[in-house]
Design an enzyme around this catalytic site. Structure first.
Site, PDB file in Angstrom:
ATOM      1  N   ASP A 479     -34.755  41.262  11.355  1.00 56.96           N
ATOM      2  CA  ASP A 479     -35.614  40.267  12.014  1.00 56.96           C
ATOM      3  C   ASP A 479     -35.353  40.220  13.522  1.00 56.96           C
ATOM      4  O   ASP A 479     -34.322  40.717  14.005  1.00 56.96           O
ATOM      5  CB  ASP A 479     -35.330  38.892  11.381  1.00 56.96           C
ATOM      6  N   ASP A 549     -45.562  35.385   9.059  1.00 58.47           N
ATOM      7  CA  ASP A 549     -44.926  34.287   8.323  1.00 58.47           C
ATOM      8  C   ASP A 549     -45.966  33.426   7.627  1.00 58.47           C
ATOM      9  O   ASP A 549     -45.630  32.518   6.877  1.00 58.47           O
ATOM     10  CB  ASP A 549     -44.091  33.419   9.272  1.00 58.47           C
TER      11      ASP A 549
HETATM   12  C1  GLA Z   1     -38.283  34.496  10.652  1.00 57.88           C
HETATM   13  C2  GLA Z   1     -38.898  35.396   9.598  1.00 57.88           C
HETATM   14  C3  GLA Z   1     -38.884  34.668   8.266  1.00 57.88           C
HETATM   15  C4  GLA Z   1     -37.471  34.286   7.893  1.00 57.88           C
HETATM   16  C5  GLA Z   1     -36.844  33.477   9.018  1.00 57.88           C
HETATM   17  C6  GLA Z   1     -35.362  33.259   8.767  1.00 57.88           C
HETATM   18  O1  GLA Z   1     -39.062  33.381  10.909  1.00 57.88           O
HETATM   19  O2  GLA Z   1     -40.182  35.792   9.972  1.00 57.88           O
HETATM   20  O3  GLA Z   1     -39.463  35.479   7.266  1.00 57.88           O
HETATM   21  O4  GLA Z   1     -36.722  35.454   7.639  1.00 57.88           O
HETATM   22  O5  GLA Z   1     -36.967  34.116  10.272  1.00 57.88           O
HETATM   23  O6  GLA Z   1     -34.771  32.533   9.793  1.00 57.88           O
END
Ligand code: GLA
Length: 752
Positions: A479, A549
């Site tokens: 990420d 997301d």
């Molecule tokens: C980001 C990612 C999510 C999740 C969060 C965790 O927002 O896009 O899918 O993994 O971080 O903190």
């Protein structure tokens, strides 16, 4: 095929031709890019050359010897700044004497085969060495600078890639202010510029802008390729549709700040450029040094957006995605994030994993929250040690227990970041990108590590290697959750801060290259707060990326449609989540959430323990169905039909329609979704695409449809459905209103 006829060059793919020539002044005139034409000699290209003799008003002639020739009104393969072409330049260099004027002229050309790897950046590749390569070398008329233009032809994808390299052969350092990767000049001002813009949770909104004068820019300033503006863009004509008309698609194999501009000149010519964003970019190139611009990708089809997309999909699958996972079927995963957020511990995770096993999940992924004191997003990034309070038996213990349940185990990391509240920041505050002594802007309470520094790259590689070598880890979600501000590297002197953004990207690629080489069995999934770094650079290392997301099925249908213009669905991570949806609070049918997600790399991200039996049974059925059709959905050819974004006549539609067809055209899956119920509209139809017109197919779905017809009937006549969405009768027991309802249809060739 690449051919040279005298001073003319012709590059051909199966269905496209690209031509240019060297003019008598030594400049390169672009002649043509479009559907395949016959070029057997330089005489065949004579019709394409500019005949217009320049009549001076206040436009500048090139020089004394060429008084009727101006660079302002000619289609050029590349344009230097300062010699009369006042459009977007391809290159801008500040020379040792302070001048910003360059004039690159033809020196030589070489034709070869095979794809060379770049020294500093990822690029396309060709396993079979069949790619043809043209390198045109230009030299500045005044200064000892060499500019190489590279062209690679991927014939069966109808894709040509381009890149540029500047070599400083002088004794002075020059400052590169801009080096584009691609320039394409057209005769006329008639193009629609399509961009895919948005923000967090609403990535890839397709927007059409007709550029008839001035300049329209699509660019990223976030340090990443950005959810604000993806580097994939298109140029098409007003009458281009999904299946007919001219369509050009462009992308950049780069994950940092990028720039795509369309400009219509005073003389009505259209220029397109694409490359690293010149804003805040300034890169010294010393004597004997060189600078590589990223590789740009261009595709054309006269068969509309779908035609162009098919070439791009094939190119990404065959010449970008690589490694052990390239052609492997991807496992159905269950991710802990939306089920538990930071509230994780071994007991809770194993409960989830067990519920996953019951319904057929193949890979259990522990998301954020497992390391340091990570109970929320304010702390611990950078300290990659397991929290024993949450996971008493460590990562190994959890991985072993998940595997004993019969599933693979995966983990979340965010290696490029550091929280101020962390041991790492306490020890190495200078490892964060920040302006010394100045207040820093905040983003998710974290700072970006200075990946321009070798010691930071080494730290990331070593810390991640420790995590990834945990016995039993077979998947990693990588990420990256904030955008850049306060750009400044303490490792570089003040006059070299214009290098930071690009050096960061090169540092990132170094880490990704090293770790994917060390851990070839791991399936990596890129992520950046959803789709904030969804690009071909990342896909050279990681075979899939979490697309957004936003897991709301309605939004996802639009987002995935947006990605599908430039990217195959086999690289798009897509999950079924709970309702009311956590991003939109909307409730959509569970069936639709699955139907949308199964067109990407399908997973689940919800608390299966919280579902009632009926829902769990439904999920079990979905996963079983997905496994039966996964080879078609993950490896097949994807086609858009009607879409919400662009309905009939360009008006946003109420229906989204997709089809995915196996490579041998023996099996296909169709999808139809409606946004809102329209009262008293009972009839519906589905139009297939990509089938073999001559073969007979069994067309069916789980409930209502069952017919047999030839591929041509299913594609050109369509299927009148017994039951679409509305008009299914009043049903007070229904859990969901038919708003956002959808259906899957299956097609199986009778001879398959
Ligand atoms: C980001 C990612 C999510 C999740 C969060 C965790 O927002 O896009 O899918 O993994 O971080 O903190």
């Amino acid at each position: 095929m690449i051919r040279r006829f005298g001073q003319c060059f012709a590059l051909a793919t199966e269905r496209t031709t690209y031509c240019f020539r060297v003019m008598k002044t030594g400049h390169l005139e672009h002649l043509y890019y479009g559907r395949r034409i016959t070029v057997e000699s330089d005489a065949d290209m004579e019709a394409l050359t500019e005949k217009h003799a320049f009549m001076p008003g206040n436009t500048n002639a090139y020089d004394q010897e060429n008084i009727d020739f101006s660079l302002e009104d000619i289609r050029l393969e590349m344009s230097s700044y300062g010699k009369g072409d006042i459009r977007e330049p391809f290159i801008e260099v500040i020379h040792g004497d302070g001048s910003a004027t360059s004039d690159f002229l033809f020196e030589k050309a070489e034709i070869g085969t095979g794809k060379e790897a770049y020294r500093t950046l990822p690029g396309s590749y060709d396993e079979n060495n069949g790619t043809e390569h043209l390198c045109v070398t230009l030299r500045d008329r005044q200064y000892e600078l060499r500019l190489e233009l590279h062209y690679y032809v991927y014939a069966d994808c109808d894709v040509i890639t381009r890149s540029a390299r500047l070599v400083n052969e002088s004794r002075e350092t020059v400052r590169l202010e801009r080096l584009m990767s691609l320039q394409l000049d057209f005769d006329t001002p008639e193009y629609i510029f399509t961009t895919f813009t948005g923000a967090w949770a609403r990535e890839m909104r397709k927007t059409d802008t007709r550029v008839i004068s001035g300049r329209h820019v699509n660019a990223s300033y976030t340090g990443t390729s950005s959810s604000r503006a993806n580097p994939f863009v298109m140029l098409s004509k007003a009458d281009t549709s999904e299946d007919a008309g001219d369509c050009y698609g462009f992308n950049l194999i780069y994950s940092g700040n990028h720039y795509e501009a369309v400009e219509v000149s005073g003389y009505g010519k259209t220029r397109f450029v694409s490359g690293i964003n010149p804003q805040s970019f300034s890169y010294p190139v010393g004597p004997g040094e060189d600078f590589e611009a990223p590789e740009a990708v261009m595709g054309y089809s006269c068969a509309g957006y779908n035609g162009m997309s098919r070439g791009m999909h094939r190119f990404v699958r065959e010449h970008i995605v690589r490694g052990e996972w390239k052609d492997k079927l991807r496992p159905v995963l269950l991710n802990s994030w939306e089920a538990a957020y930071f509230d994780i511990n071994e007991r809770r995770l194993l409960q989830l994993a067990e519920a996953g096993r019951e319904v057929g999940i193949e890979l259990f992924v522990m998301d954020d929250g497992w390391f340091g004191n990570r109970d929320d997003d304010t702390r611990s990034l950078g300290d990659w040690e397991v929290n024993r309070g949450k996971l008493p038996d460590g990562l190994e213990g959890l991985a072993r227990k998940v595997r004993e349940l019969g599933m693979e185990f995966g983990i979340w990391v965010e290696p490029e970041m550091v929280n101020v509240k962390s041991r790492l920041y306490g020890t190495h505050p200078d490892w964060a990108l920040q302006i010394p002594g100045r207040p820093h802007s905040e983003g998710r309470n974290q700072r970006i590590l200075d990946l321009t520094r070798r010691e930071v790259q080494d730290y990331i590689i070593e810390e991640m290697s420790k995590v990834f070598s945990t016995e039993g880890i077979s998947y990693v979600k990588w990420d990256m959750n904030r955008t850049f501000t306060d750009y400044y590297s303490g490792a570089l002197p003040p006059e070299r801060q214009g290098e930071v953004a690009h050096r960061y990207v090169m540092g990132l690629y170094h880490c990704m290259r090293e770790l994917t080489l060390r851990f070839p069995h791991i399936l990596f999934e890129g992520c950046s707060a959803g789709g904030n770094r969804f690009d071909l650079g990342i896909l050279c290392y990681f075979p899939q990326i979490w697309a957004s997301d936003d897991t709301d099925a309605l939004c996802r249908a639009e987002i995935q449609t947006g990605y599908s213009y430039g990217y195959p669905m086999s690289v798009v991570g897509a999950h079924v989540s709970a309702c009311p949806n956590h991003q939109t609070l909307r409730t959509t049918p569970l069936e639709t959430r699955f139907n949308v997600a199964c067109f990407g790399v399908c997973g689940y991200e919800c608390d299966l323990c919280d579902m009632d039996e009926e829902e769990r049974d439904a999920v079990k059925e979905q996963i079983a169905l997905y496994k039966r059709w996964r080879d078609v959905l993950q490896r097949g050819d994807f086609y858009r039909g009607r879409t919400f974004a662009r309905g009939e006549g360009g008006v946003p539609g109420n229906i989204t329609e997709w089809t995915c067809v196996s490579a041998d055209r023996g099996r296909a899956v169709g999808f139809l979704m409606q946004k809102l119920v329209q009262p008293n509209t009972q009839s519906g139809y589905y139009m297939a695409k990509g089938l073999d017109p001559a073969r007979r197919y069994h067309f069916y779905n789980r409930r209502t449809e069952d017919c047999r017809a030839c591929g041509d009937t299913l594609m050109y006549g369509g299927v009148r459905l017994k039951q679409a969405f509305a008009g299914e009768g009043y049903n007070a027991q229904a859990r969901y209103s038919p708003d956002f309802a959808s259906r899957l249809y299956f097609m199986q060739a009778e001879d398959a």
